[in-house]
Design a protein around this motif. Structure first.
Motif, short mmCIF file in Angstrom:
data_model
loop_
_atom_site.label_atom_id
_atom_site.label_comp_id
_atom_site.label_asym_id
_atom_site.label_seq_id
_atom_site.Cartn_x
_atom_site.Cartn_y
_atom_site.Cartn_z
N VAL A 131 0.86 -1.19 0.00
CA VAL A 131 0.00 0.00 0.00
C VAL A 131 0.90 1.24 0.00
N ASP A 132 1.90 1.20 0.86
CA ASP A 132 2.81 2.35 0.99
C ASP A 132 3.56 2.62 -0.31
N TYR A 133 3.95 1.56 -1.00
CA TYR A 133 4.65 1.78 -2.27
C TYR A 133 3.73 2.49 -3.26
N VAL A 134 2.49 2.03 -3.36
CA VAL A 134 1.56 2.66 -4.32
C VAL A 134 1.32 4.13 -3.94
N VAL A 135 1.16 4.38 -2.65
CA VAL A 135 0.97 5.75 -2.17
C VAL A 135 2.19 6.62 -2.52
N ALA A 136 3.38 6.08 -2.25
CA ALA A 136 4.61 6.82 -2.54
C ALA A 136 4.75 7.08 -4.04
N HIS A 137 4.41 6.07 -4.82
CA HIS A 137 4.47 6.19 -6.29
C HIS A 137 3.57 7.33 -6.79
N GLU A 138 2.31 7.32 -6.33
CA GLU A 138 1.38 8.35 -6.82
C GLU A 138 1.80 9.74 -6.33
N LEU A 139 2.25 9.82 -5.08
CA LEU A 139 2.68 11.11 -4.56
C LEU A 139 3.90 11.64 -5.33
N ALA A 140 4.80 10.74 -5.71
CA ALA A 140 6.00 11.17 -6.44
C ALA A 140 5.62 11.83 -7.76
N HIS A 141 4.44 11.49 -8.28
CA HIS A 141 3.98 12.13 -9.52
C HIS A 141 3.66 13.60 -9.31
N LEU A 142 3.47 14.01 -8.06
CA LEU A 142 3.24 15.44 -7.81
C LEU A 142 4.51 16.23 -8.12
N ARG A 143 5.66 15.55 -8.04
CA ARG A 143 6.93 16.18 -8.39
C ARG A 143 7.29 15.96 -9.86
N GLU A 144 7.05 14.73 -10.32
CA GLU A 144 7.42 14.34 -11.69
C GLU A 144 6.23 13.62 -12.33
N MET A 145 5.61 14.29 -13.29
CA MET A 145 4.45 13.70 -13.96
C MET A 145 4.89 12.78 -15.10
N ASN A 146 5.73 11.81 -14.78
CA ASN A 146 6.28 10.92 -15.80
C ASN A 146 6.90 9.73 -15.07
N HIS A 147 7.48 8.83 -15.82
CA HIS A 147 8.18 7.72 -15.18
C HIS A 147 9.67 7.77 -15.52
N SER A 148 10.22 8.94 -15.48
CA SER A 148 11.63 9.15 -15.81
C SER A 148 12.53 8.72 -14.65
N ALA A 149 13.83 8.75 -14.90
CA ALA A 149 14.80 8.43 -13.84
C ALA A 149 14.61 9.39 -12.66
N ARG A 150 14.30 10.65 -12.95
CA ARG A 150 14.07 11.64 -11.87
C ARG A 150 12.87 11.23 -11.01
N PHE A 151 11.84 10.73 -11.69
CA PHE A 151 10.66 10.26 -10.96
C PHE A 151 11.05 9.15 -9.97
N TRP A 152 11.82 8.16 -10.46
CA TRP A 152 12.18 7.02 -9.59
C TRP A 152 13.10 7.45 -8.45
N THR A 153 13.84 8.51 -8.65
CA THR A 153 14.65 9.05 -7.55
C THR A 153 13.74 9.61 -6.45
N VAL A 154 12.68 10.29 -6.87
CA VAL A 154 11.72 10.82 -5.88
C VAL A 154 11.06 9.65 -5.14
N VAL A 155 10.64 8.62 -5.90
CA VAL A 155 10.02 7.44 -5.27
C VAL A 155 10.99 6.83 -4.25
N GLY A 156 12.25 6.66 -4.69
CA GLY A 156 13.26 6.05 -3.82
C GLY A 156 13.50 6.85 -2.54
N GLY A 157 13.37 8.17 -2.64
CA GLY A 157 13.52 9.03 -1.46
C GLY A 157 12.41 8.79 -0.45
N LEU A 158 11.22 8.45 -0.97
CA LEU A 158 10.07 8.22 -0.09
C LEU A 158 10.00 6.77 0.37
N TYR A 159 10.40 5.88 -0.53
CA TYR A 159 10.20 4.45 -0.31
C TYR A 159 11.38 3.71 -0.92
N PRO A 160 12.46 3.56 -0.14
CA PRO A 160 13.73 3.05 -0.69
C PRO A 160 13.63 1.67 -1.36
#
Ligand SMILES: [Zn+2]
Length: 250
Positions: free
Chosen positions: A202-231
């Protein structure tokens, strides 16, 4: 613009299209056939078996020739599909079980009581006002959705704070095809069926969607934001792909 987090395969697909049969090798194979606005014949195996879509102009003989040509693939995939574990169907009888937050809870029907409660792995469902299975199911699903809203909202608030953004507006989806979705206006939709899964997913999905508030894509930058929230997101992605087969059918 909006971004979806798709389920690998929809957990339940209602049979669509006409049922047809064809002999492939020594097997008679049933398939659901539909016409579609498309250029080529498409075949896939979903939860209900073989599905075929063909362009409006393609004669059925052409469709059948195509299936014979792909017979090896079709038969192999169908035997894998038959062998694959099927999602559990909840029948709402006393003693049956379902998964909530990744653990199995046992349903107990309680005479003379109203309301629903969850305690020590026991999901008590009062038989008042109406004890019929259909009525119980309806009340129980409504209750499960309420729990989902509360729990998902709580995780969203927690992770939004970690990301340093205000908690976005949350709505629940019942989509058969996605876990979550984030819109550009900051509105997040989460699938209430996530309530069946362990909290870390659940937390991963939440972190994933929230990371889109920073990056509206699935770029490397997006995954860095996800990783910051949910390593541990890489592991969670893999686990999540296998979950749709285990989602109970309520
Ligand atoms: Zn995404």
């Amino acid at each position: 613009m909006q971004l979806e987090l798709p389920l690998a395969i929809a957990p339940v697909t209602l049979p669509a299209g006409t049922l047809r049969y064809i002999q492939l090798g020594s097997e008679i194979v049933g398939y659901r056939f539909r016409r579609a606005r498309r250029r080529s014949i498409g075949i896939m195996i979903d939860d209900d078996g073989l599905r075929v879509a063909a362009p409006n102009h393609a004669p059925i003989a052409e469709v059948e020739a195509f299936l014979r040509e792909k017979a090896r693939w079709v038969l192999k995939k169908l035997s894998e599909w038959r062998a694959a574990p099927k999602p559990p169907v909840v029948d709402w009888s006393d003693g049956s079980s379902l998964a909530l937050l990744g653990t199995s809870v046992t349903i107990a029907l309680v005479p003379g009581e109203r309301g629903i409660s969850l305690e020590n792995g026991r999901l008590g469902i009062g038989l008042v006002p109406r004890p019929e299975p259909a009525a119980l199911r309806k009340r129980a699903i409504a209750w499960i959705k309420e729990q989902a809203r509360a729990r998902l909202g709580e995780r969203l608030t927690l992770y939004a704070a970690r990301l340093g953004v205000p908690t976005p507006r949350l709505s629940l989806s019942s989509a058969r095809t996605q876990w979550g979705l984030c819109r550009e206006d900051g509105h997040v939709r989460l699938n209430w069926r996530l309530i069946h899964l362990p909290l870390h997913l659940v937390d991963y999905v939440v972190a994933h969607e929230l990371a889109h508030l920073r990056e509206m894509n699935h770029s490397a930058r997006f995954w860095t934001v996800v990783g910051g929230l949910y390593p541990d997101y890489k592991q969670a992605r893999i686990e999540l792909r296998h979950c749709n087969h285990r989602l109970p059918i309520l």
